[in-house]
Design a protein around this motif. Structure first.
Motif, PDB file in Angstrom:
ATOM      1  N   GLN A 163      18.655  51.256  19.807  1.00  0.00           N
ATOM      2  CA  GLN A 163      18.396  50.742  21.153  1.00  0.00           C
ATOM      3  C   GLN A 163      18.818  51.783  22.182  1.00  0.00           C
ATOM      4  OE1 GLN A 163      20.468  47.070  21.889  1.00  0.00           O
ATOM      5  NE2 GLN A 163      19.410  46.635  23.803  1.00  0.00           N
ATOM      6  N   ILE A 164      18.092  51.825  23.290  1.00  0.00           N
ATOM      7  CA  ILE A 164      18.483  52.669  24.418  1.00  0.00           C
ATOM      8  C   ILE A 164      18.697  51.768  25.624  1.00  0.00           C
ATOM      9  CG2 ILE A 164      17.820  54.549  25.966  1.00  0.00           C
ATOM     10  CD1 ILE A 164      16.178  55.748  23.711  1.00  0.00           C
ATOM     11  N   LEU A 165      19.905  51.800  26.169  1.00  0.00           N
ATOM     12  CA  LEU A 165      20.241  50.994  27.332  1.00  0.00           C
ATOM     13  C   LEU A 165      20.275  51.886  28.567  1.00  0.00           C
ATOM     14  CD1 LEU A 165      23.196  48.909  25.817  1.00  0.00           C
ATOM     15  CD2 LEU A 165      20.812  48.203  26.081  1.00  0.00           C
ATOM     16  N   GLU A 166      19.430  51.600  29.527  1.00  0.00           N
ATOM     17  CA  GLU A 166      19.413  52.356  30.772  1.00  0.00           C
ATOM     18  C   GLU A 166      20.474  51.775  31.700  1.00  0.00           C
ATOM     19  OE1 GLU A 166      15.535  52.745  32.464  1.00  0.00           O
ATOM     20  OE2 GLU A 166      14.599  53.292  30.559  1.00  0.00           O
ATOM     21  N   LEU A 167      21.506  52.558  31.981  1.00  0.00           N
ATOM     22  CA  LEU A 167      22.663  52.036  32.698  1.00  0.00           C
ATOM     23  C   LEU A 167      22.835  52.618  34.102  1.00  0.00           C
ATOM     24  CD1 LEU A 167      25.228  52.091  29.749  1.00  0.00           C
ATOM     25  CD2 LEU A 167      23.862  50.158  30.564  1.00  0.00           C
ATOM     26  N   GLY A 168      22.179  53.721  34.400  1.00  0.00           N
ATOM     27  CA  GLY A 168      22.367  54.384  35.694  1.00  0.00           C
ATOM     28  C   GLY A 168      22.296  55.882  35.495  1.00  0.00           C
ATOM     29  N   SER A 169      23.404  56.576  35.736  1.00  0.00           N
ATOM     30  CA  SER A 169      23.409  58.028  35.551  1.00  0.00           C
ATOM     31  C   SER A 169      23.158  58.416  34.095  1.00  0.00           C
ATOM     32  CB  SER A 169      24.744  58.619  36.016  1.00  0.00           C
ATOM     33  OG  SER A 169      25.815  58.108  35.231  1.00  0.00           O
ATOM     34  N   HIS A 170      23.583  57.579  33.169  1.00  0.00           N
ATOM     35  CA  HIS A 170      23.425  57.846  31.739  1.00  0.00           C
ATOM     36  C   HIS A 170      22.683  56.700  31.049  1.00  0.00           C
ATOM     37  CE1 HIS A 170      26.651  60.637  32.717  1.00  0.00           C
ATOM     38  NE2 HIS A 170      26.567  61.172  31.512  1.00  0.00           N
ATOM     39  N   ASP A 171      21.986  57.055  29.986  1.00  0.00           N
ATOM     40  CA  ASP A 171      21.461  56.067  29.058  1.00  0.00           C
ATOM     41  C   ASP A 171      22.403  56.005  27.861  1.00  0.00           C
ATOM     42  OD1 ASP A 171      19.296  55.616  30.666  1.00  0.00           O
ATOM     43  OD2 ASP A 171      17.803  56.485  29.316  1.00  0.00           O
ATOM     44  N   MET A 172      22.756  54.802  27.451  1.00  0.00           N
ATOM     45  CA  MET A 172      23.527  54.657  26.227  1.00  0.00           C
ATOM     46  C   MET A 172      22.556  54.518  25.062  1.00  0.00           C
ATOM     47  SD  MET A 172      26.202  51.719  24.942  1.00  0.00           S
ATOM     48  CE  MET A 172      27.608  52.300  25.882  1.00  0.00           C
ATOM     49  N   ILE A 173      22.647  55.447  24.134  1.00  0.00           N
ATOM     50  CA  ILE A 173      21.780  55.446  22.963  1.00  0.00           C
ATOM     51  C   ILE A 173      22.581  54.920  21.783  1.00  0.00           C
ATOM     52  CG2 ILE A 173      20.354  56.848  21.428  1.00  0.00           C
ATOM     53  CD1 ILE A 173      20.101  58.863  23.793  1.00  0.00           C
ATOM     54  N   ILE A 174      22.172  53.771  21.276  1.00  0.00           N
ATOM     55  CA  ILE A 174      22.854  53.175  20.126  1.00  0.00           C
ATOM     56  C   ILE A 174      22.107  53.586  18.869  1.00  0.00           C
ATOM     57  CG2 ILE A 174      23.553  51.032  19.002  1.00  0.00           C
ATOM     58  CD1 ILE A 174      23.700  49.781  21.812  1.00  0.00           C
ATOM     59  N   GLY A 175      22.830  54.202  17.965  1.00  0.00           N
ATOM     60  CA  GLY A 175      22.221  54.663  16.727  1.00  0.00           C
ATOM     61  C   GLY A 175      22.773  53.939  15.520  1.00  0.00           C
ATOM     62  N   GLU A 176      21.884  53.564  14.614  1.00  0.00           N
ATOM     63  CA  GLU A 176      22.332  52.994  13.340  1.00  0.00           C
ATOM     64  C   GLU A 176      22.586  54.134  12.370  1.00  0.00           C
ATOM     65  OE1 GLU A 176      21.011  49.871   9.801  1.00  0.00           O
ATOM     66  OE2 GLU A 176      19.856  49.959  11.672  1.00  0.00           O
ATOM     67  N   VAL A 177      23.754  54.138  11.765  1.00  0.00           N
ATOM     68  CA  VAL A 177      24.134  55.202  10.842  1.00  0.00           C
ATOM     69  C   VAL A 177      23.375  55.030   9.531  1.00  0.00           C
ATOM     70  CG1 VAL A 177      26.028  56.281   9.567  1.00  0.00           C
ATOM     71  CG2 VAL A 177      26.423  55.392  11.890  1.00  0.00           C
ATOM     72  N   MET A 178      22.626  56.074   9.171  1.00  0.00           N
ATOM     73  CA  MET A 178      21.819  56.033   7.953  1.00  0.00           C
ATOM     74  C   MET A 178      22.497  56.746   6.783  1.00  0.00           C
ATOM     75  SD  MET A 178      19.530  54.356   9.459  1.00  0.00           S
ATOM     76  CE  MET A 178      18.430  54.115   8.080  1.00  0.00           C
ATOM     77  N   CYS A 179      23.330  57.738   7.119  1.00  0.00           N
ATOM     78  CA  CYS A 179      23.962  58.542   6.075  1.00  0.00           C
ATOM     79  C   CYS A 179      25.092  59.355   6.701  1.00  0.00           C
ATOM     80  CB  CYS A 179      22.923  59.482   5.453  1.00  0.00           C
ATOM     81  SG  CYS A 179      23.561  60.526   4.118  1.00  0.00           S
ATOM     82  N   VAL A 180      26.124  59.623   5.918  1.00  0.00           N
ATOM     83  CA  VAL A 180      27.227  60.475   6.358  1.00  0.00           C
ATOM     84  C   VAL A 180      27.461  61.533   5.290  1.00  0.00           C
ATOM     85  CG1 VAL A 180      29.680  60.571   6.972  1.00  0.00           C
ATOM     86  CG2 VAL A 180      28.319  58.557   7.595  1.00  0.00           C
TER      87      VAL A 180
END
Length: 198
Positions: free
Chosen positions: A125-142
């Motif tokens: 998901q990408i949340l448009e918050l103002g000066s920054h967008d918060m990009i939420i990433g699902e971890v697929m592998c480490v």
């Protein structure tokens, strides 16, 4: 004790400084340094990074829907700073900083081989918050560097000399003060030695 009152601002410090790699197929991959990053969910594993819309990497991540978060140790702090102030529009950051693109397991963009930990993510998901967008990433592998595995087969992240970012400056993490739950754990009882009677 007296305290000053300031206007609203970003004073949640220190934060991890991480290098986020991304790239479109057929194009030179890029690296953006991000200090606004954090964990947001355990199951499924998710993290967040906050990026300004005008940054070169923002459109790449939005278009491809993937990125890799690469943790930064002391030996990478100069590269992390450089990648944070220079634009991928003008430079091949891997080449300029002599970093090695590492083939990822679950995403198409590369990680950074020199990083102790690479966290491959798909955009949730990408949340448009103002000066920054918060990009939420699902971890697929480490992926983790085997040189930080201890003799018991555990990953010793403390040995990676990770850095923190605080109000425009980089710091090494200090000595360990405790571990989760130590404040409520029961202290081990000392065995009493019985005196021998003659």
């Amino acid at each position: 004790m007296s305290k000053q009152v300031w206007k609203p601002g970003n004073m949640l410090y220190p934060l991890p400084a991480v290098m986020v790699s991304c790239g479109r197929e057929g194009e030179t991959p890029n690296i953006i340094t991000v200090a606004w990053a954090g964990n947001v969910c355990t199951n499924p594993a998710m993290l967040s990074i906050s990026v300004r819309k005008e940054r070169f990497s923002h459109s790449i991540i939005k278009d491809t829907g993937e990125f890799v978060v690469n943790l930064v140790g002391r030996d990478l702090v100069k590269a992390a700073d450089w990648c944070g102030v220079k634009s991928g529009r003008d430079f091949d950051k891997f080449k300029e900083m002599k970093l090695t693109p590492q083939e990822s397991q679950k995403v198409k963009c590369p990680g950074i081989l020199e990083s102790p930990v690479n966290i491959e993510c798909k955009v949730h998901q990408i949340l448009e918050l103002g000066s920054h967008d918060m990009i939420i990433g699902e971890v697929m592998c480490v992926t983790v560097d085997e040189k930080f595995m201890d003799d018991k087969g555990r990953f010793d992240l403390g040995a990676a000399d990770l850095i923190a970012y605080s109000h425009g400056e980089y710091f090494e993490l200090g000595k360990k003060l405790g571990k989760f739950g130590y404040s409520v754990s029961k202290k081990p009882t000392k065995n009493k030695v019985k005196k021998k009677t003659k």
